[in-house]
Design an enzyme around this catalytic site. Structure first.
Site, PDB file in Angstrom:
ATOM      1  N   HIS A  96      65.564 113.500 -32.862  1.00 57.66           N
ATOM      2  CA  HIS A  96      65.191 113.520 -34.221  1.00 57.66           C
ATOM      3  C   HIS A  96      64.959 112.302 -34.252  1.00 57.66           C
ATOM      4  O   HIS A  96      63.001 112.176 -34.635  1.00 57.66           O
ATOM      5  CB  HIS A  96      65.583 114.343 -35.334  1.00 57.66           C
ATOM      6  CG  HIS A  96      64.642 113.980 -36.737  1.00 57.66           C
ATOM      7  ND1 HIS A  96      63.881 113.883 -36.768  1.00 57.66           N
ATOM      8  CD2 HIS A  96      65.460 113.069 -37.359  1.00 57.66           C
ATOM      9  CE1 HIS A  96      63.456 114.069 -38.031  1.00 57.66           C
ATOM     10  NE2 HIS A  96      64.547 113.123 -38.508  1.00 57.66           N
ATOM     11  N   GLU A 131      61.675  96.091 -33.288  1.00 60.49           N
ATOM     12  CA  GLU A 131      60.584  97.558 -33.002  1.00 60.49           C
ATOM     13  C   GLU A 131      60.738  98.284 -34.984  1.00 60.49           C
ATOM     14  O   GLU A 131      59.020  98.737 -35.223  1.00 60.49           O
ATOM     15  CB  GLU A 131      61.406  98.775 -32.587  1.00 60.49           C
ATOM     16  CG  GLU A 131      61.421 100.160 -32.622  1.00 60.49           C
ATOM     17  CD  GLU A 131      60.173 100.584 -32.128  1.00 60.49           C
ATOM     18  OE1 GLU A 131      59.802  99.991 -30.931  1.00 60.49           O
ATOM     19  OE2 GLU A 131      59.763 101.508 -32.327  1.00 60.49           O
ATOM     20  N   LYS A 146      54.825  89.707 -50.419  1.00 60.10           N
ATOM     21  CA  LYS A 146      53.789  91.618 -49.747  1.00 60.10           C
ATOM     22  C   LYS A 146      54.180  92.190 -50.989  1.00 60.10           C
ATOM     23  O   LYS A 146      52.997  92.719 -51.737  1.00 60.10           O
ATOM     24  CB  LYS A 146      53.852  92.053 -48.863  1.00 60.10           C
ATOM     25  CG  LYS A 146      54.306  90.846 -47.941  1.00 60.10           C
ATOM     26  CD  LYS A 146      54.642  91.600 -46.186  1.00 60.10           C
ATOM     27  CE  LYS A 146      52.866  92.858 -45.984  1.00 60.10           C
ATOM     28  NZ  LYS A 146      51.802  91.327 -45.492  1.00 60.10           N
ATOM     29  N   HIS A 205      65.530  95.560 -33.443  1.00 67.34           N
ATOM     30  CA  HIS A 205      64.834  95.212 -35.050  1.00 67.34           C
ATOM     31  C   HIS A 205      63.031  95.038 -35.060  1.00 67.34           C
ATOM     32  O   HIS A 205      62.815  95.382 -35.983  1.00 67.34           O
ATOM     33  CB  HIS A 205      65.822  93.752 -35.601  1.00 67.34           C
ATOM     34  CG  HIS A 205      65.895  94.016 -37.075  1.00 67.34           C
ATOM     35  ND1 HIS A 205      66.431  94.792 -37.414  1.00 67.34           N
ATOM     36  CD2 HIS A 205      64.870  93.373 -38.150  1.00 67.34           C
ATOM     37  CE1 HIS A 205      65.814  94.873 -38.107  1.00 67.34           C
ATOM     38  NE2 HIS A 205      64.944  93.453 -38.942  1.00 67.34           N
ATOM     39  N   ARG A 219      77.426 108.898 -41.225  1.00 73.03           N
ATOM     40  CA  ARG A 219      76.175 110.145 -40.150  1.00 73.03           C
ATOM     41  C   ARG A 219      76.321 110.446 -39.266  1.00 73.03           C
ATOM     42  O   ARG A 219      77.383 110.423 -38.419  1.00 73.03           O
ATOM     43  CB  ARG A 219      75.507 108.474 -40.444  1.00 73.03           C
ATOM     44  CG  ARG A 219      75.278 107.419 -38.587  1.00 73.03           C
ATOM     45  CD  ARG A 219      74.633 106.877 -39.519  1.00 73.03           C
ATOM     46  NE  ARG A 219      73.035 107.179 -38.355  1.00 73.03           N
ATOM     47  CZ  ARG A 219      72.598 105.801 -38.028  1.00 73.03           C
ATOM     48  NH1 ARG A 219      72.307 105.196 -37.786  1.00 73.03           N
ATOM     49  NH2 ARG A 219      70.790 106.642 -37.271  1.00 73.03           N
ATOM     50  N   SER A 222      47.457  97.488 -47.216  1.00 70.98           N
ATOM     51  CA  SER A 222      46.458  96.501 -47.920  1.00 70.98           C
ATOM     52  C   SER A 222      45.259  96.504 -48.015  1.00 70.98           C
ATOM     53  O   SER A 222      44.791  95.844 -48.814  1.00 70.98           O
ATOM     54  CB  SER A 222      47.459  94.862 -47.029  1.00 70.98           C
ATOM     55  OG  SER A 222      48.179  95.160 -46.941  1.00 70.98           O
ATOM     56  N   TRP A 225      69.822 107.861 -31.161  1.00 71.05           N
ATOM     57  CA  TRP A 225      68.765 107.196 -30.337  1.00 71.05           C
ATOM     58  C   TRP A 225      69.070 106.154 -29.928  1.00 71.05           C
ATOM     59  O   TRP A 225      67.873 105.662 -28.386  1.00 71.05           O
ATOM     60  CB  TRP A 225      67.008 107.531 -31.091  1.00 71.05           C
ATOM     61  CG  TRP A 225      67.700 106.158 -32.016  1.00 71.05           C
ATOM     62  CD1 TRP A 225      68.249 106.218 -33.679  1.00 71.05           C
ATOM     63  CD2 TRP A 225      67.140 105.113 -31.914  1.00 71.05           C
ATOM     64  NE1 TRP A 225      67.673 105.043 -33.937  1.00 71.05           N
ATOM     65  CE2 TRP A 225      67.096 104.224 -32.974  1.00 71.05           C
ATOM     66  CE3 TRP A 225      65.435 104.612 -30.830  1.00 71.05           C
ATOM     67  CZ2 TRP A 225      66.305 102.688 -33.462  1.00 71.05           C
ATOM     68  CZ3 TRP A 225      64.736 102.703 -31.215  1.00 71.05           C
ATOM     69  CH2 TRP A 225      65.863 102.558 -33.137  1.00 71.05           C
ATOM     70  N   HIS A 256      72.549  92.209 -37.061  1.00 72.34           N
ATOM     71  CA  HIS A 256      72.623  92.818 -38.292  1.00 72.34           C
ATOM     72  C   HIS A 256      73.125  94.372 -38.859  1.00 72.34           C
ATOM     73  O   HIS A 256      73.911  94.999 -39.076  1.00 72.34           O
ATOM     74  CB  HIS A 256      72.180  92.339 -39.557  1.00 72.34           C
ATOM     75  CG  HIS A 256      70.585  93.196 -39.349  1.00 72.34           C
ATOM     76  ND1 HIS A 256      70.079  92.523 -40.185  1.00 72.34           N
ATOM     77  CD2 HIS A 256      69.878  94.709 -39.391  1.00 72.34           C
ATOM     78  CE1 HIS A 256      68.183  93.357 -39.954  1.00 72.34           C
ATOM     79  NE2 HIS A 256      68.567  94.599 -39.002  1.00 72.34           N
ATOM     80  N   HIS A 257      72.610  95.166 -37.305  1.00 81.12           N
ATOM     81  CA  HIS A 257      73.004  96.113 -36.746  1.00 81.12           C
ATOM     82  C   HIS A 257      74.151  96.518 -36.495  1.00 81.12           C
ATOM     83  O   HIS A 257      74.876  97.358 -36.006  1.00 81.12           O
ATOM     84  CB  HIS A 257      71.562  97.229 -35.649  1.00 81.12           C
ATOM     85  CG  HIS A 257      70.627  97.333 -36.354  1.00 81.12           C
ATOM     86  ND1 HIS A 257      69.944  97.753 -37.054  1.00 81.12           N
ATOM     87  CD2 HIS A 257      69.477  95.747 -36.474  1.00 81.12           C
ATOM     88  CE1 HIS A 257      69.009  97.798 -36.923  1.00 81.12           C
ATOM     89  NE2 HIS A 257      68.712  96.075 -36.854  1.00 81.12           N
ATOM     90  N   THR A 290      58.902  89.406 -47.277  1.00 79.42           N
ATOM     91  CA  THR A 290      58.743  90.995 -47.960  1.00 79.42           C
ATOM     92  C   THR A 290      59.056  90.818 -49.435  1.00 79.42           C
ATOM     93  O   THR A 290      57.980  91.929 -49.882  1.00 79.42           O
ATOM     94  CB  THR A 290      59.813  91.631 -47.629  1.00 79.42           C
ATOM     95  OG1 THR A 290      60.190  91.568 -46.598  1.00 79.42           O
ATOM     96  CG2 THR A 290      59.505  93.688 -47.847  1.00 79.42           C
ATOM     97  N   ASP A 328      33.993  98.051 -28.530  1.00 79.48           N
ATOM     98  CA  ASP A 328      34.666  98.972 -28.188  1.00 79.48           C
ATOM     99  C   ASP A 328      36.343  98.447 -28.496  1.00 79.48           C
ATOM    100  O   ASP A 328      36.754  97.265 -28.731  1.00 79.48           O
ATOM    101  CB  ASP A 328      34.720 100.399 -26.636  1.00 79.48           C
ATOM    102  CG  ASP A 328      35.428 101.471 -26.990  1.00 79.48           C
ATOM    103  OD1 ASP A 328      36.678 101.057 -26.664  1.00 79.48           O
ATOM    104  OD2 ASP A 328      34.636 102.867 -26.798  1.00 79.48           O
ATOM    105  N   SER A 366      53.083 102.463 -22.069  1.00 73.42           N
ATOM    106  CA  SER A 366      52.068 102.493 -22.774  1.00 73.42           C
ATOM    107  C   SER A 366      52.119 101.696 -23.618  1.00 73.42           C
ATOM    108  O   SER A 366      51.237 101.616 -23.742  1.00 73.42           O
ATOM    109  CB  SER A 366      52.456 104.162 -23.678  1.00 73.42           C
ATOM    110  OG  SER A 366      51.628 104.170 -23.824  1.00 73.42           O
ATOM    111  N   SER A 367      53.533 101.535 -24.041  1.00 76.74           N
ATOM    112  CA  SER A 367      52.965 100.459 -25.464  1.00 76.74           C
ATOM    113  C   SER A 367      52.703  99.437 -25.175  1.00 76.74           C
ATOM    114  O   SER A 367      51.756  98.826 -25.540  1.00 76.74           O
ATOM    115  CB  SER A 367      54.575 100.567 -26.123  1.00 76.74           C
ATOM    116  OG  SER A 367      54.922 101.716 -26.208  1.00 76.74           O
ATOM    117  N   TYR A 404      59.854  96.697 -37.254  1.00 75.26           N
ATOM    118  CA  TYR A 404      58.618  96.150 -38.073  1.00 75.26           C
ATOM    119  C   TYR A 404      57.430  96.589 -37.161  1.00 75.26           C
ATOM    120  O   TYR A 404      56.173  96.482 -37.897  1.00 75.26           O
ATOM    121  CB  TYR A 404      58.394  94.040 -38.240  1.00 75.26           C
ATOM    122  CG  TYR A 404      60.272  94.233 -39.054  1.00 75.26           C
ATOM    123  CD1 TYR A 404      59.859  94.459 -40.092  1.00 75.26           C
ATOM    124  CD2 TYR A 404      61.165  93.523 -38.494  1.00 75.26           C
ATOM    125  CE1 TYR A 404      61.078  94.303 -41.035  1.00 75.26           C
ATOM    126  CE2 TYR A 404      62.193  93.163 -39.370  1.00 75.26           C
ATOM    127  CZ  TYR A 404      62.226  93.199 -40.702  1.00 75.26           C
ATOM    128  OH  TYR A 404      63.427  93.058 -41.266  1.00 75.26           O
TER     129      TYR A 404
END
Lengths: 530, 414, 277
Positions: free
Chosen positions: A82, A260, A336, A258, A455, A273, A147, A307-308, A333, A111, A174-175, A262
């Site tokens: 998931h 990722e 914003k 991390h 979890r 926005s 994951w 921090h993870h 943040t 293009d 790809s990315s 963002y």
């Protein structure tokens, strides 16, 4: 960008250079940013439903304590896949789909910079998606270690574990190619007069996101390559007996992971926005500070990764450093969010579906931001790490953040993309169902986490039963509501009231100067931006 | 909604109760008892706790254990400090929520097109932007200070009264009292029938073990953690302690609990199929009781040593073997011995469980890296292994009739 | 920055090659996974995938070259290629940065922490190189001032010859271009040969603990990039022989040159952090 005007709209509408082959080959061989954008969006919608179906199974199993429908081994596959598919198959491709459609339109380009490469970036996704989905059917089933693929648990699986590493490699290729394409398009193909500081904020957010992608996807490749060699070639990167360290994987992984996060939220900021000023009929407040805020969020994302990992037992200095840097993220943040509110203030607001989703985004993403701030504090994080509080937090930023911004963007630009208006009544129904069901599902998870529910468990102690039952009901409702979204999108693609070139009176970006749908080559003659 | 007053009334009537509910205060917080025992509590902590107490009385219907809304009642000083820090942050967040959501709500209600509100033209204001950059920085500094102090004290494992080594295994904990010859495994004791819904679930469903960790009250207990296979995390919410156990490395943490009682937690790091079934239970007892308990444990060890050379009957080994199998093997190989195809091999009819006894003993002793088949040599006694081998060789389709004695296992140990 | 011209940006017609490339990678990955899990079909499926990939590369680059020769890339397109190549090299930099990061981590954090865990690994002392506390291997590291130093000299020289070839191209001296390219290629092949020899005579492998793992991962991926760069140089040499490059327009040459210098710089870092320190 707020003063963008266009004085050369003539000559865009001739279709005589239209070379698109018909039928299937149009999609398989396309070099057209709009066709490829459409492919990205449909692919991500399919994956959204696939990974969503896995979530429905998860919530069904967790409806009450005890094991009912799936065994723990399968449950772990469900949670792992998931997450993996939602991130790499649904959220990221849909945002790239937006970039494909909108970046050339918004900067006045014909293009993307590399149209063929663009097509390859897309067609690698079904290849990787096929591999990932196929792992459910190989002996031993799909990967089940989360994951994040932490070793040594990741060492214990069968062929699915190798297939998944290779699939993620393909996704990475790809990315990276897609991101390079976007960067080059933005840097090299803007219409005359569109300086960087006149670009729509959506384009800015994607420029910075693409930079993050190019910077960190190779680091992910590095992490999973070490996993692959540890699994198959006898290296000891993550094995203490050979001098390695399992925690090193987490460092390398989160150095990717991390940014990722963002990567998945910055383009969503860009979409919101764009939409808020349109329906507030008032220019975006603090454009310049928005740009700097996005840039500083991107910069900070490189120095907060650990921090993870507060519970891995870092030295005191490490814990404090990563706590402070993480707290700093609250500042850009916050800017914003304040800017969005100031944009609404004294506007002339109307509440079409895209606006409803965007307003919900501001409110709910802010809640996700607050729980992020709570988690930034090491002592509280140690209590809440790996609990449902974290699950609640990242669904507030990823579902009510990214996914709801994506839905807002789809409603906002569907008239441009298809030439038809979507069904406004159904759209609003979809919004209310989604917003309500989302909160029923995920708000109680804060309480579950605080009360001590870990979890990634298939079964839980009895004191967690009530909130889990509520969350499951909400979850099934949330899943079912998305079928309505599918229906609305299909209905709009197939017909409906003509949208006209400019269906939203407050919109001022370049795409609205083109016909709906836009001509095959978007801007053959570049518009002049004053 | 015609005007601001009406809007505020609406907020008060419809939103305020939600905020109260969200503040979670009242509910299950019931003002942790631990607080009373500590001197010098900061002013805000007392204020917020009395506010919570007020809420608790206002909404008694919500004060049910099942709808616990906040962190569990702290049992240690650290947990209390975490609790207070969390409360502080929560209140700050609520304040900011008001600052952000209130103008937003006013704009949504008043500055709308349907009310014929004409849009303003402004799009910049440097002063405002500087203000809302600087104020959050100050707020963050205010948060960072207590957090920093707390992190420092959490990391300070020095001057402990007792050190216990905790080793994570898939899926159980081993506790070793360093300096005392006490070492034992702590397995989940929730019956499979309860998990499968064949029996009603007990009060401590999934949070109960056969042998809990026993520690003395009022003493600083230092844990040193490691793992034998994958990463686990030892967590007792009421202690405010969560620490990953990392294979090949040592990490440490500590707690000091004054109130005797039973405290429960779980493994908090995904560690495979048994992750949800790996509870932690800690009995905190008075130092006197702890001394008695230690003597009992040492007597048990001596008794086990005295039994080393004994031979056992088939029925004895089979019944012990079933217990060992359920606790250690069934999560993967399943109670009926058929395993999970592709992931965990079947034992019923398997070559190893019906072939040579020596090979069977070896794989249990040494495991099969890098698969999930762990080396059980250090986890199980000779008697346990003999029993489980005997059980596996005579259960399901396996009708070898083999009887394996502890001495046979001892002979295979290297 | 914007090089806007009156000619419209060249948007290529629909192309089959991206799809072929995706099928190639899908096949290659499937074959590799089968091979790793000892399935007999693995090597054949992999070979098929590699074959399709080669086919795609020939076809795709063939298209690009003929478009370039037809003058389609004269204006803004050229800037796109330059930006694109720079960002590609940046992504490669980050790939190596990840492995260097792993090396720094184990040397400065991982191994010392293992030495602190004396109760688990009695007698283990932090040192570098090491094969870790659980393996009994003694590691004899490579002597930096032997073959590695020679290889450093070779790669640095190859950078010089390549630049010399570029000067030749810019001045229209085709023979200097070809000679410079040929020398660069020869030096590249010499480097690969020496590196291969070093691998053969080494008495440790990538299975020998963290030193073997980091050593072979870093030098192995670098060597792979040198091979790739050499192949690219060979292609460029052939294109030079065919007269594809003009003094004022020769982006393909420059792109390969950038790549080669990048590989060069990575080697210098390797030489310092893997061999000397």
């Amino acid at each position: 960008m707020n003063t963008t005007t266009v004085n050369d709209t003539a000559g865009h509408h001739d279709h005589d250079h239209d070379h698109a082959p018909a039928g299937l080959m149009r999609w398989l061989t396309s070099t057209n940013h709009k066709d490829i954008g459409t492919l990205y969006l449909w692919f991500s919608l399919f994956m959204f439903f696939f990974a969503g179906a896995l979530a429905m199974l998860i919530r069904a199993e967790l409806f009450q304590p005890g094991l009912q429908y799936v065994q723990p081994a399968v449950f772990n596959q469900l949670t792992t896949m998931h997450g993996l598919i939602m991130i790499f198959g649904a959220i990221m491709p849909s945002l790239v789909g937006f970039a494909n459609w909108q970046v050339p339109l918004m900067i006045g380009a014909p293009d993307m910079a590399f149209p063929r490469l663009n097509n390859w970036s897309f067609w690698l996704l079904p290849a990787a998606g096929t591999l990932l989905i196929a792992t459910f059917f190989v002996p031993g089933g799909a990967i089940s270690g989360g994951w994040t693929m932490y070793p040594p648990l990741y060492m214990q699986g069968g062929i699915a574990y190798d297939i998944s590493i290779l699939a993620v490699h393909i996704l990475g290729v790809s990315s990276i190619m897609g991101a390079i394409n976007i960067i080059v398009t933005i840097l090299n193909m803007r219409a005359p007069g569109m300086t960087l500081m006149k670009m729509p904020l959506f384009v800015w957010t994607w420029l910075i996101t693409a930079f993050l992608l190019v910077a960190v996807m190779p680091v992910l490749a590095c992490a999973i390559t070490m996993l692959l060699t540890d699994r198959n070639f006898g290296t000891h990167f993550f094995d203490a007996a050979g001098g390695g360290d399992p925690v090193m994987f987490q460092h390398v992984f989160w150095f990717f992971g991390h940014p990722e996060v963002y990567i998945m939220i910055l383009p969503a900021f860009g979409i919101v926005s764009t939409i808020l000023p349109t329906f507030a009929r008032k220019p975006l407040f603090g454009y310049v500070s928005m740009v700097y805020a996005v840039a500083s969020i991107a910069f900070l994302s490189f120095i907060v990764w650990a921090h993870h990992m507060f519970t891995t037992g870092m030295p005191l200095g490490g814990q404090l450093f990563f706590m402070y840097t993480t707290m700093l993220i609250a500042i850009p943040t916050g800017i914003k969010v304040f800017n969005w509110v100031a944009t609404l203030w004294r506007g002339s607001i109307s509440f079409e579906t895209p606006m409803l989703f965007s307003l919900a985004f501001v409110i709910l993403f802010t809640i996700g931001g607050f729980s992020g701030l709570v988690l930034a504090l090491v002592p509280v994080d140690i209590q809440l790490q790996d609990t449902y509080y974290v699950v609640a937090h990242f669904h507030y930023v990823l579902f009510s953040g990214s996914a709801m911004a994506i839905m807002a963007g789809v409603y906002y630009w569907l008239p441009k993309w298809t030439g038809h208006m979507y069904d406004e009544k159904l759209g609003k129904l979809h919004f209310w169902l989604t917003a309500i069901a989302f909160n029923i599902t995920f708000f109680p998870m804060h309480f579950l986490g605080l009360a001590g529910m870990p979890r990634r468990i298939p079964d839980y102690a009895l004191q967690f039963a009530d909130f889990n039952a509520i969350a499951s009901v909400g979850g099934l409702l949330l899943g079912a509501s998305q079928l309505l979204f599918l229906y609305i999108v299909v209905k709009c693609a197939r017909g409906g009231a003509p949208a006209g070139d400019q269906p939203w009176e407050g919109a001022d970006t370049l795409e609205w100067t083109l016909s709906s749908p836009p001509p095959y080559h978007s801007f053959v003659t570049p518009p002049l931006v004053k | 909604m015609q005007n601001v007053d009406e809007f505020l009334l609406h907020m008060w009537q419809n939103v305020a109760p939600l905020v109260i509910l969200k503040s979670m205060g009242g509910i299950n917080l019931s003002i942790p008892k631990y607080r009373d025992q500590r001197a010098g509590h900061s002013c805000w902590a007392r204020t917020t706790s009395s506010l919570f107490a007020l809420f608790a009385r206002l909404v008694p219907a919500l004060a049910r254990a099942d709808f616990a809304l906040n962190l569990p009642t702290p049992a240690s000083g650290l947990a209390q400090d975490i609790y207070d820090l969390h409360t502080l942050i929560l209140w700050i967040c609520f304040a900011i929520v008001l600052v952000v959501y209130l103008p937003m709500a006013i704009a949504i209600l008043k500055h709308r097109k349907s009310a014929d509100h004409q849009p303003a033209k402004f799009h910049d204001n440097l002063t405002v932007e500087i203000i809302w950059t600087v104020i959050p920085i100050l707020i963050l500094l205010g948060m960072a200070w207590p957090a920093t102090k707390l992190v420092a004290s959490m990391k300070d494992t020095s001057k402990s009264d007792l050190t216990i080594k905790v080793t994570g295994y898939q899926w159980k904990w081993e506790y070793e009292y360093l300096g005392d010859d006490i070492r034992f495994m702590s397995n989940s004791s929730t019956p499979k029938e309860q998990i499968d819904g064949e029996q009603p679930k007990g009060e401590h469903y999934l949070l109960e073990v056969d042998r809990p960790l026993v520690v003395p009250a009022g003493q600083k207990v230092r844990l040193v953690l490691t793992s034998s296979d994958v990463i686990h995390a030892w967590w007792v919410p009421a202690f405010g302690v969560k620490q990953d156990a990392i294979p090949g490395f040592i990490r440490d943490t500590w707690f000091k609990v004054d109130q005797p009682g039973t405290y429960r937690g779980q493994c908090a790091e995904l560690c495979g199929v048994g992750h949800g079934f790996m509870p932690v239970v800690v009995e905190v007892v008075s130092p006197e009781k702890f001394a008695v308990w230690k003597q009992e444990q040492k007597a048990l060890v001596a008794a086990a040593a005295a039994n080393a050379g004994k031979t056992y009957q088939m029925a004895e080994l089979q019944s012990l073997g079933e217990k060992v199998y359920t606790a250690n093997c069934a999560a993967c190989h399943q109670a009926n011995g058929v395993g999970i195809p592709g992931a965990f091999p079947a034992l019923s009819g398997s070559k190893i469980a019906t072939g040579e006894v020596a090979g069977h003993i070896d794989i249990i002793l040494n495991g099969k890296p890098p698969t999930a088949m762990a080396a059980f040599g250090k986890q199980l006694s000779d008697l346990d292994i003999a029993a489980v081998v005997t059980y596996e060789r005579n259960k399901w389709d396996n009708k070898t009739g083999d009887l394996v004695q502890p001495a046979d296992v001892a002979a295979r140990r290297k | 920055m914007q090089t806007h011209t009156n000619n419209a940006y060249y948007v290529p017609p629909p192309s089959i090659w991206p799809l072929v490339g995706s099928i190639a990678l899908l096949t290659l990955a499937t074959g590799f996974a089968l091979l790793l899990n000892k399935t007999a079909a693995g090597p054949y499926v992999m070979a098929l995938g590699a074959g399709i990939l080669l086919f795609m590369l020939f076809g795709w680059f063939g298209n690009v070259i003929s478009e370039s020769l037809a003058g389609k890339y004269a204006g803004q397109e050229d800037a796109s290629f330059r930006w694109g190549m720079m960002w590609f090299i940046f992504s490669e930099v980050m790939f190596f940065a990840g492995f260097f990061g792993a090396l720094f981590y184990v040397r400065n954090i991982g191994v010392p922490m293992l030495a602190d865990a004396q109760s688990l690994w009695p007698g283990f002392a932090a040192a570098w190189p090491t094969a870790g506390p659980g393996l009994k291997t003694e590691i004899m590291p490579v002597h930096a001032w032997g073959i590695p130093a020679l290889n450093t000299l070779i790669l640095l020289t190859s950078g010089v010859t390549l630049t010399w070839a570029h000067w030749g191209l810019q001045k229209g001296k085709q023979s200097q271009l070809k000679l410079g390219l040929a020398m660069t290629i020869a030096l590249g092949i010499l480097f690969i040969g020496l590196q291969w020899y070093e691998y053969v005579v080494l008495d440790f492998t990538l299975r020998d603990g963290i030193f073997g793992a980091t050593f072979f991962m870093l030098t192995g991926f670098h060597g792979f990039h040198v091979i790739l760069g050499t192949v690219m140089l060979i292609v460029i040499l052939f294109r030079s022989l065919a007269g594809h490059f003009k003094p004022e327009r020769h982006f393909a040459f420059e792109a390969v040159a950038w790549y080669w210098h990048f590989v060069d710089v990575v080697w210098l870092l390797l030489f310092v952090f893997v061999y000397i320190l």
